[in-house]
Design an enzyme around this catalytic site. Structure first.
Site, short mmCIF file in Angstrom:
data_model
loop_
_atom_site.label_atom_id
_atom_site.label_comp_id
_atom_site.label_asym_id
_atom_site.label_seq_id
_atom_site.Cartn_x
_atom_site.Cartn_y
_atom_site.Cartn_z
CE LYS A 110 -4.33 -1.73 1.84
NZ LYS A 110 -5.01 -2.10 2.93
CE LYS A 190 -5.42 -6.81 -4.38
NZ LYS A 190 -6.88 -6.85 -3.97
CE LYS A 193 -13.29 -1.82 -1.74
NZ LYS A 193 -12.69 -2.49 -0.65
#
Ligand code: ADP
Ligand code: TRP
Length: 324
Positions: A110, A190, A193
């Site tokens: 992230k 992948k 969102k």
């Protein structure tokens, strides 16, 4: 036997969330006592906008219900309606070795994707362990990206049970369906969102067309044969039978079949597949009182389990109970 899982309402859900997670939740409903929640505390780690979070929370509960989660069979609730999760997370943090959390790759991924690191994001797996261990589930159905988080949860449970010499927590196991473990996004990575590569279930046909047309392909000319195992085929196979997928592959191999044609076929299949869910969702939108009532009942049931578990945990770790 219990099954438990959660999804962050950090944006509008996409078909990766559906095939990787929600479809499994629905299929497991008859075999397992299900607990499915919206991880809105978790969403705070990366969605610092109150209005958006509220709106997305409503959207995701509507998605859960429209896609087939049945409040008669499963307990559906908001994580924030059971604040015991955060209390347990704090207690678990004290038996969690730093190294275990430092090794979590979802945090590193992230941050690498540009999400600003904060302590919430870093300690995220401990809150997730609390979400799970609170209810002693046997299985945790998730997509592959969450496998390590469930492993961390098991490690934390073992550490807690050993530290306090009591089997307070059951060791949960992840349940991953290999064929849909990683649904690719429109760019081939992948679908997520936060990566801007999604196809959403309930957008208008016009918006969906735009998303599907943006699937990245190579520049093989129309008349030439194409690699049949491309991104369009991968997505098509989610909605089609094996025979239909094989047919699409043959068309690619034969040539004179462009990626644009294939995308149009994908869009048609997509619309057919989600049509009944779309209808159900519209009914629900017009009946929000019913939806809120489901959340209230779900919270009540979840909370009764959580408060009983916390009584045990508090006593084991040495926090005085209310009857001193
Ligand atoms: P996102 O990455 O889009 O933010 P979440 O982390 O909220 O999704 O994931 C919710 C659930 O959906 C998890 O069980 C996760 O493993 C699953 N999931 C998310 N993206 C995919 C994907 N592309 N393929 C398969 N499962 C996925
Ligand atoms: N981390 C999960 C995700 O991003 C969401 C989640 C939070 C979860 N708590 C959980 C999933 C407990 C399973 C069990 O998808």
């Amino acid at each position: 036997m219990r099954s438990l899982s959660g999804i962050q309402p950090s944006g509008i859900l996409h078909i990766g969330n559906y095939f990787g997670a929600i479809k499994q939740f629905v299929e497991l409903q008859d075999q397992y006592e299900g607990f499915y929640f919206l991880a809105n505390y978790h969403a705070l780690t990366s969605s610092p906008n109150g209005e958006n979070l509220k709106q997305n929370t409503i959207e995701v509960i509507l998605d859960y219900l429209a896609l087939g989660l049945d409040p008669e069979k499963s307990t559906l609730f908001l994580q924030s309606d059971v604040p015991e999760h955060t209390e347990l997370a704090w207690i678990l943090a004290n038996v969690t070795p730093m190294g275990l959390i430092e090794r979590a790759h979802s945090y590193k991924d992230k941050v690498a994707k540009g999400i600003k690191p904060n302590m919430g994001l870093f300690t995220y797996p401990i809150l997730m362990a609390a979400d799970i261990l609170m209810y002693d589930p046997d299985i945790v159905p998730v997509g592959k990206d969450q496998k390590q988080h469930v492993e961390i949860t098991r490690d934390i449970a073992i550490k807690f049970n050993e530290t306090y010499g009591k089997e307070v927590f059951k060791l949960p196991k992840e349940k991953i369906v290999e064929s849909v473990a990683v649904v690719p996004g429109t760019d081939g990575d992948k679908m997520s969102k936060s990566y801007g590569n999604v196809i959403n279930m309930f957008f208008s046909k016009k918006e969906l067309k735009k998303q599907i047309m943006s699937i990245v392909t190579d520049s093989t000319p129309l008349e030439e044969p194409k690699n049949p195992d491309n991104n369009i085929t991968k997505l098509y196979s989610l909605f089609a039978t094996e025979a239909e997928t094989e047919e699409l592959k043959q068309k690619f191999l034969a040539g004179n079949f462009g990626y644009g044609h294939a995308k149009t076929e994908l869009l048609d299949k997509f619309m057919d597949y989600f049509a009944p869910f779309r209808e159900k969702r519209e009914e629900l939108v017009n009946n929000m009182d019913y939806v809120y009532e489901i959340l209230r009942k779900g919270a009540e049931k979840a909370r009764s389990i959580a408060t009983a578990k916390m009584d045990e945990v508090r006593s084991v770790v040495g926090l005085l109970d209310k009857n001193y």
